[in-house]
Design a protein around this motif. Structure first.
Motif, PDB file in Angstrom:
ATOM      1  N   PRO A   1       0.838  -1.210   0.000  1.00 36.37           N
ATOM      2  CA  PRO A   1       0.000   0.000   0.000  1.00 36.37           C
ATOM      3  C   PRO A   1       0.875   1.263   0.000  1.00 36.37           C
ATOM      4  CG  PRO A   1       0.184  -0.834   2.230  1.00 36.37           C
ATOM      5  CD  PRO A   1       0.976  -1.782   1.364  1.00 36.37           C
TER       6      PRO A   1
ATOM      7  N   THR B   1      -9.653   7.722   1.113  1.00 36.88           N
ATOM      8  CA  THR B   1      -9.882   6.934  -0.103  1.00 36.88           C
ATOM      9  C   THR B   1     -11.269   7.253  -0.666  1.00 36.88           C
ATOM     10  OG1 THR B   1      -9.732   4.704  -1.031  1.00 36.88           O
ATOM     11  CG2 THR B   1     -10.841   4.905   1.101  1.00 36.88           C
TER      12      THR B   1
ATOM     13  N   THR C   1      -9.084  -1.878  -5.363  1.00 35.50           N
ATOM     14  CA  THR C   1      -9.767  -0.621  -5.066  1.00 35.50           C
ATOM     15  C   THR C   1     -10.199  -0.597  -3.603  1.00 35.50           C
ATOM     16  OG1 THR C   1     -10.715  -0.854  -7.285  1.00 35.50           O
ATOM     17  CG2 THR C   1     -11.563   0.930  -5.944  1.00 35.50           C
ATOM     18  N   GLN C   2     -10.238   0.589  -3.010  1.00 34.63           N
ATOM     19  CA  GLN C   2     -10.700   0.758  -1.622  1.00 34.63           C
ATOM     20  C   GLN C   2     -11.873   1.731  -1.574  1.00 34.63           C
ATOM     21  OE1 GLN C   2      -6.771   2.006  -0.435  1.00 34.63           O
ATOM     22  NE2 GLN C   2      -6.833   0.671   1.352  1.00 34.63           N
TER      23      GLN C   2
ATOM     24  N   CYS D   1      -8.808   4.954   5.281  1.00 32.87           N
ATOM     25  CA  CYS D   1      -9.446   4.084   4.281  1.00 32.87           C
ATOM     26  C   CYS D   1     -10.278   3.010   4.976  1.00 32.87           C
ATOM     27  CB  CYS D   1      -8.388   3.426   3.389  1.00 32.87           C
ATOM     28  SG  CYS D   1      -7.090   2.542   4.264  1.00 32.87           S
TER      29      CYS D   1
ATOM     30  N   ASN E   1     -11.472  -1.043   5.572  1.00 31.17           N
ATOM     31  CA  ASN E   1     -10.625  -2.174   5.975  1.00 31.17           C
ATOM     32  C   ASN E   1     -10.557  -3.270   4.914  1.00 31.17           C
ATOM     33  OD1 ASN E   1     -13.187  -3.191   6.233  1.00 31.17           O
ATOM     34  ND2 ASN E   1     -13.143  -3.343   8.471  1.00 31.17           N
ATOM     35  N   THR E   2     -11.184  -3.068   3.767  1.00 32.72           N
ATOM     36  CA  THR E   2     -11.195  -4.106   2.737  1.00 32.72           C
ATOM     37  C   THR E   2     -10.686  -3.549   1.414  1.00 32.72           C
ATOM     38  OG1 THR E   2     -13.195  -4.964   3.794  1.00 32.72           O
ATOM     39  CG2 THR E   2     -12.616  -5.901   1.677  1.00 32.72           C
ATOM     40  N   VAL E   3      -9.805  -4.320   0.769  1.00 31.50           N
ATOM     41  CA  VAL E   3      -9.321  -3.990  -0.568  1.00 31.50           C
ATOM     42  C   VAL E   3      -9.925  -5.018  -1.515  1.00 31.50           C
ATOM     43  CG1 VAL E   3      -7.274  -3.621  -1.994  1.00 31.50           C
ATOM     44  CG2 VAL E   3      -7.162  -3.185   0.461  1.00 31.50           C
TER      45      VAL E   3
ATOM     46  N   VAL F   1      -3.819   1.912  -3.705  1.00 28.79           N
ATOM     47  CA  VAL F   1      -4.224   1.333  -2.421  1.00 28.79           C
ATOM     48  C   VAL F   1      -3.396   1.978  -1.324  1.00 28.79           C
ATOM     49  CG1 VAL F   1      -4.307  -0.793  -1.057  1.00 28.79           C
ATOM     50  CG2 VAL F   1      -4.909  -0.842  -3.486  1.00 28.79           C
TER      51      VAL F   1
ATOM     52  N   SER G   1      -2.476   2.894   2.894  1.00 28.94           N
ATOM     53  CA  SER G   1      -2.452   2.318   4.247  1.00 28.94           C
ATOM     54  C   SER G   1      -2.784   3.395   5.263  1.00 28.94           C
ATOM     55  CB  SER G   1      -1.063   1.758   4.552  1.00 28.94           C
ATOM     56  OG  SER G   1      -0.938   1.486   5.943  1.00 28.94           O
TER      57      SER G   1
ATOM     58  N   ALA H   1     -17.087  -3.976   3.366  1.00 29.24           N
ATOM     59  CA  ALA H   1     -17.092  -3.527   1.969  1.00 29.24           C
ATOM     60  C   ALA H   1     -18.462  -3.744   1.345  1.00 29.24           C
ATOM     61  CB  ALA H   1     -16.017  -4.263   1.176  1.00 29.24           C
TER      62      ALA H   1
END
Length: 333
Positions: free
Chosen positions: A155, A199, A229-230, A256, A258-260, A305, A307, A323
């Motif tokens: 990230p 994000t 994508t976030q 952001c 917590n899921t990518v 992405v 962090s 998400a």
């Protein structure tokens, strides 16, 4: 205050919040929120009002009415951020904090107007914070300034280069505003400043670029591309803004969800009707579909992405909305 001048009595006094902690009592804070016509700012305001704080909202846009009942005690002013009305608001109110959530990302506005609002207006607000002894400033920026690029680390941390402006001058005002606020963090330690690079912000009350894009009747993806994508839900970001206001720290922070997820998975979670388009026509589609910014086409090709480990460590905040819930709640009728 200007260099060499004595700080006012207000600037020398300990903050109400710190006194409250010492005495173990609740202290009402007086908070200005910019961008109050937007869903995120109203969500933050309703949370603060529910806690018993005094909130003043300002925006250059008209508010959608009627306002939610939770905003009954909100004071609202319509004003451009670089005009004298904003000076009057600072002069009349004894503000403890400013939450500057009013960055204009709308490409319905001309580049000159966006510069006026985002750069000149933000500078005015930050100067007024110093002049009037405001102790806490939160500035909402955007992860778009990093740019989506094949060379991006995954990230991206806060010290990564800002690549977006190299290809898309449209986003120059957002980069300049972020640079200005980031410099402010260290130049004016008397105003504890937190810059949040968020994000993709989406949610049921938002009418920003990504939320509206996901609500298209048919949502495209680029043939041959499926970048990670976030997204962050409006409620998670509202809590992040409050954590930044309420904390005893300053700095520049990514924030952001917590899921990518891959872009096409995000569209599945939003239960979108999708269709492929060839990469060369992406810019033309964005224009035709609703004046969406051209730089978005790169975010459909390459990952960006970020962090937010640093913000989680500093604030104790973490996102709580999944998400699936984040994306579906944005598009559900």
């Amino acid at each position: 205050s200007s260099p060499g001048s004595r700080p006012s009595d207000r600037q020398r006094r300990p903050s109400p919040a710190s006194l409250g902690l010492l005495l173990g009592v609740f202290v009402v804070a007086h908070i200005l929120i910019t961008g109050i016509a937007g869903g995120l700012a109203q969500l933050v305001a309703s949370k603060l009002l529910a806690e018993g704080h005094q909130v003043v909202g300002v925006d250059y846009r008209d508010l959608r009415t009627p306002l939610d009942p939770s905003l009954q005690k909100l004071q609202v002013h319509r004003a451009h951020y670089n005009k004298t009305i904003i000076e009057d608001i600072f002069r009349r109110q004894s503000l403890d904090a400013v939450l500057h959530l009013g960055r204009s990302g709308s490409f319905k506005e001309s580049a000159g107007k966006r510069f006026d609002l985002n750069v000149v207006g933000s500078q005015k607000i930050m100067n007024l914070c110093v002049q009037h002894g405001v102790r806490r400033l939160v500035v909402l920026s955007t992860f778009h300034i990093y740019g989506a690029h094949s060379s991006n680390h995954i990230p991206i941390a806060e010290d990564e280069p800002l690549r977006a402006g190299l290809q898309f001058p449209q986003i120059a005002d957002a980069i300049q505003m972020d640079n200005m606020a980031s410099t402010w963090v260290y130049r004016h330690p008397e105003v504890k400043t937190v810059v949040l690079r968020a994000t993709n912000i989406v949610g049921p009350t938002l009418h920003n670029t990504m939320s509206e894009f996901l609500r298209l009747r048919r949502v495209p993806y680029l043939l041959g591309f499926n970048p990670m994508t976030q997204f962050i839900h409006e409620d998670d970001l509202a809590r992040a803004v409050l954590a930044a206001w309420d904390g005893n720290f300053a700095g520049i922070f990514n924030v952001c969800g917590n899921t990518v997820v891959p872009w096409r998975t995000a569209l599945e979670l939003a239960q979108a009707i999708t269709f492929p388009i060839p990469s060369p026509v992406a810019s033309a589609f964005l224009r035709a579909a609703g004046n969406f910014p051209q730089y978005l086409s790169n975010f459909f090709r390459y990952p960006c992405v970020i962090s937010d480990r640093a913000f989680q460590k500093a604030s104790g905040w973490s996102s709580t909305v999944s998400a699936e819930e984040t994306l579906w709640s944005t598009v559900a009728e």
